[in-house]
Design a protein around this motif. Structure first.
Motif, PDB file in Angstrom:
ATOM      1  N   SER A  37      -6.131  -6.393 -26.321  1.00  0.00           N
ATOM      2  CA  SER A  37      -6.852  -7.238 -25.372  1.00  0.00           C
ATOM      3  C   SER A  37      -8.369  -7.176 -25.574  1.00  0.00           C
ATOM      4  N   SER A  38      -8.841  -6.107 -26.246  1.00  0.00           N
ATOM      5  CA  SER A  38     -10.281  -6.025 -26.520  1.00  0.00           C
ATOM      6  C   SER A  38     -10.642  -6.686 -27.848  1.00  0.00           C
ATOM      7  N   GLY A  39      -9.637  -7.265 -28.535  1.00  0.00           N
ATOM      8  CA  GLY A  39      -9.902  -7.940 -29.802  1.00  0.00           C
ATOM      9  C   GLY A  39      -9.801  -7.021 -31.012  1.00  0.00           C
ATOM     10  N   LYS A  40      -9.450  -5.767 -30.783  1.00  0.00           N
ATOM     11  CA  LYS A  40      -9.334  -4.816 -31.893  1.00  0.00           C
ATOM     12  C   LYS A  40      -8.032  -5.058 -32.659  1.00  0.00           C
ATOM     13  N   GLU A  41      -8.119  -5.010 -33.994  1.00  0.00           N
ATOM     14  CA  GLU A  41      -6.934  -5.233 -34.829  1.00  0.00           C
ATOM     15  C   GLU A  41      -6.229  -3.911 -35.149  1.00  0.00           C
ATOM     16  N   HIS A  42      -4.889  -3.931 -35.070  1.00  0.00           N
ATOM     17  CA  HIS A  42      -4.084  -2.765 -35.436  1.00  0.00           C
ATOM     18  C   HIS A  42      -3.133  -3.187 -36.547  1.00  0.00           C
ATOM     19  N   THR A  43      -3.313  -2.620 -37.729  1.00  0.00           N
ATOM     20  CA  THR A  43      -2.475  -3.012 -38.867  1.00  0.00           C
ATOM     21  C   THR A  43      -1.111  -2.322 -38.785  1.00  0.00           C
ATOM     22  N   LEU A  44      -0.065  -3.141 -38.706  1.00  0.00           N
ATOM     23  CA  LEU A  44       1.293  -2.584 -38.628  1.00  0.00           C
ATOM     24  C   LEU A  44       1.855  -2.361 -40.015  1.00  0.00           C
ATOM     25  N   GLN A  45       1.544  -3.256 -40.927  1.00  0.00           N
ATOM     26  CA  GLN A  45       2.226  -3.234 -42.213  1.00  0.00           C
ATOM     27  C   GLN A  45       1.432  -3.978 -43.277  1.00  0.00           C
ATOM     28  N   ILE A  73      -7.108  -0.370 -43.811  1.00  0.00           N
ATOM     29  CA  ILE A  73      -6.450   0.916 -44.092  1.00  0.00           C
ATOM     30  C   ILE A  73      -6.634   1.854 -42.903  1.00  0.00           C
ATOM     31  N   ALA A  74      -7.865   1.918 -42.381  1.00  0.00           N
ATOM     32  CA  ALA A  74      -8.142   2.814 -41.253  1.00  0.00           C
ATOM     33  C   ALA A  74      -7.252   2.460 -40.057  1.00  0.00           C
ATOM     34  N   SER A  75      -7.111   1.152 -39.775  1.00  0.00           N
ATOM     35  CA  SER A  75      -6.316   0.779 -38.594  1.00  0.00           C
ATOM     36  C   SER A  75      -4.830   1.008 -38.843  1.00  0.00           C
ATOM     37  N   LEU A 118       0.163   1.415 -29.685  1.00  0.00           N
ATOM     38  CA  LEU A 118      -1.165   1.025 -30.141  1.00  0.00           C
ATOM     39  C   LEU A 118      -1.952   0.283 -29.071  1.00  0.00           C
ATOM     40  N   THR A 119      -1.264  -0.476 -28.243  1.00  0.00           N
ATOM     41  CA  THR A 119      -1.991  -1.456 -27.432  1.00  0.00           C
ATOM     42  C   THR A 119      -1.884  -1.255 -25.913  1.00  0.00           C
ATOM     43  N   LEU A 120      -0.885  -0.507 -25.443  1.00  0.00           N
ATOM     44  CA  LEU A 120      -0.734  -0.375 -23.989  1.00  0.00           C
ATOM     45  C   LEU A 120      -1.337   0.931 -23.489  1.00  0.00           C
ATOM     46  N   SER A 121      -1.696   0.927 -22.216  1.00  0.00           N
ATOM     47  CA  SER A 121      -2.171   2.162 -21.585  1.00  0.00           C
ATOM     48  C   SER A 121      -0.980   3.073 -21.323  1.00  0.00           C
ATOM     49  N   ALA A 122      -1.258   4.348 -21.079  1.00  0.00           N
ATOM     50  CA  ALA A 122      -0.190   5.311 -20.798  1.00  0.00           C
ATOM     51  C   ALA A 122       0.621   4.875 -19.570  1.00  0.00           C
ATOM     52  N   THR A 123      -0.044   4.331 -18.558  1.00  0.00           N
ATOM     53  CA  THR A 123       0.662   3.880 -17.354  1.00  0.00           C
ATOM     54  C   THR A 123       1.630   2.749 -17.689  1.00  0.00           C
ATOM     55  N   GLU A 124       1.172   1.792 -18.493  1.00  0.00           N
ATOM     56  CA  GLU A 124       2.050   0.681 -18.885  1.00  0.00           C
ATOM     57  C   GLU A 124       3.244   1.189 -19.701  1.00  0.00           C
ATOM     58  N   ARG A 125       2.991   2.158 -20.597  1.00  0.00           N
ATOM     59  CA  ARG A 125       4.081   2.716 -21.402  1.00  0.00           C
ATOM     60  C   ARG A 125       5.086   3.455 -20.514  1.00  0.00           C
ATOM     61  N   TYR A 126       4.593   4.138 -19.497  1.00  0.00           N
ATOM     62  CA  TYR A 126       5.482   4.841 -18.558  1.00  0.00           C
ATOM     63  C   TYR A 126       6.353   3.839 -17.799  1.00  0.00           C
ATOM     64  N   LEU A 127       5.762   2.728 -17.365  1.00  0.00           N
ATOM     65  CA  LEU A 127       6.539   1.694 -16.659  1.00  0.00           C
ATOM     66  C   LEU A 127       7.624   1.110 -17.582  1.00  0.00           C
ATOM     67  N   ASN A 128       7.290   0.874 -18.839  1.00  0.00           N
ATOM     68  CA  ASN A 128       8.285   0.391 -19.803  1.00  0.00           C
ATOM     69  C   ASN A 128       9.400   1.413 -20.009  1.00  0.00           C
ATOM     70  N   PHE A 129       9.004   2.682 -20.040  1.00  0.00           N
ATOM     71  CA  PHE A 129       9.978   3.758 -20.220  1.00  0.00           C
ATOM     72  C   PHE A 129      10.992   3.768 -19.066  1.00  0.00           C
ATOM     73  N   ILE A 130      10.486   3.672 -17.844  1.00  0.00           N
ATOM     74  CA  ILE A 130      11.383   3.667 -16.670  1.00  0.00           C
ATOM     75  C   ILE A 130      12.321   2.458 -16.721  1.00  0.00           C
ATOM     76  N   ALA A 131      11.793   1.313 -17.162  1.00  0.00           N
ATOM     77  CA  ALA A 131      12.622   0.107 -17.236  1.00  0.00           C
ATOM     78  C   ALA A 131      13.699   0.246 -18.317  1.00  0.00           C
ATOM     79  N   ALA A 132      13.334   0.884 -19.455  1.00  0.00           N
ATOM     80  CA  ALA A 132      14.281   1.018 -20.563  1.00  0.00           C
ATOM     81  C   ALA A 132      15.352   2.060 -20.272  1.00  0.00           C
ATOM     82  N   TYR A 133      14.980   3.108 -19.536  1.00  0.00           N
ATOM     83  CA  TYR A 133      15.914   4.205 -19.247  1.00  0.00           C
ATOM     84  C   TYR A 133      16.014   4.415 -17.738  1.00  0.00           C
TER      85      TYR A 133
END
Lengths: 193, 193
Positions: A62-70, A172-174, B145-160
């Motif tokens: 959401s901040s526009g930062k790129e994360h390279t997955l593959q 590479i860094a991302s 890579l992209t979500l906050s810890a709180t958002e990841r926790y909410l996803n975790f509860i939904a998945a399990y």
């Protein structure tokens, strides 16, 4: 026509009828450096075999930062798999950018599924590819959790030989989940060993 | 015998001969809480369908810290996939621990591969499962890579759902890649909303 199928399917022997059936479903795609194969928000229907060149899949947060997955090079298949194989999404969540002029062969998932049903050799090839990719992704999660940045960088060089001429440092860094400053430091340390 | 196959293979209709062939390859396994299904360094030959209970896959890093890769509940398949599906490893790199008394059905990869060749319905079921798992893992990397810890926790509860009674706080924290202190803080913040 035979030779590209032999390349894609790693020398599986197909009959003439099967070869024709499969080739009819494949479409050649040429991409210039900087072009997008896919952008976030677009519908995803196809997978692409890479015959030449190099592509990069990345997410933008959401901040526009790129994360390279593959990074994907000759012999790999590329798509937005979250949309293509997932149950909840149909739109791409990632960008796939051509970073070295590329020749791809495209097939729709629908056609690929049909080929898997019609030609068991294709289904078993697909199972082998998926199993390998699944193991590789789990290994990457494990490495991100347990290895140092330097160790991850060494694994990256081993997995993608000669890729460093093609990709930018921040790609590479991302991919490694580190800053470009950390990457420079690691390279300097390695150069002095 | 029919009913467990219907549960495992999501109501795919099998012939009587196929049912017998498949059931001959399955072995029922019971596990007590705290027991290990697999430990790092052991050879990996089998996959396990979870009929009841809960298991946890984790890695131990060189400092002895545990990193939870996966929780597995009813309907999931579990193994050390890096060893089972990878090309370089044959020994487990992870531990799989029973965290709630479990009933599993085990099948060797060799037998499963044979079933995929003999019974196309099994191959297509396997392709669907692998594609779904691959998408889910890519989604998890993206979320890390992209979500906050709180958002990841909410996803975790939904998945399990309902898993929190079964698992320890440090299991959840290590799955989310955060400290137990951060997990407590997130829960407190959610309770006050």
């Amino acid at each position: 026509m035979q030779s590209i199928l032999l390349e894609i399917f790693k020398d599986i022997p197909f009959t003439e009828a099967e070869t024709k059936r499969m080739f009819d479903k494949l479409e050649k795609v040429s991409l210039k450096k900087g072009a997008f194969l896919l952008q976030a928000g677009e519908s995803v229907h196809d997978i692409h075999y890479i015959h030449q060149g190099c592509l990069r899949t990345y997410f933008e947060d959401s901040s526009g930062k790129e994360h390279t997955l593959q990074f994907a090079i000759k012999g790999w298949w590329i798509s937005d798999y979250i949309a293509l194989y997932g149950k909840t999404e149909t739109k791409s969540v990632s960008y796939i950018e051509c970073i070295k002029e590329a020749t791809l062969y495209k097939i729709s998932k629908k056609d690929f599924d049909s080929l898997c049903k019609e030609i068991p050799k294709v289904a078993h090839f697909h199972i082998g590819k998926l199993e390998g990719a699944f193991a590789a992704f789990q290994r990457r999660i494990l490495e991100n959790l347990t290895l140092s940045a330097t160790e991850r960088y060494l694994n990256f060089i081993a997995a993608y030989p000669n890729i460093e001429q093609t990709v930018k440092n921040y790609h590479i860094a991302s991919y490694l989940g580190i800053t470009t400053e950390s990457l420079s430091r690691i390279r300097k340390e390695m150069a002095t060993v």
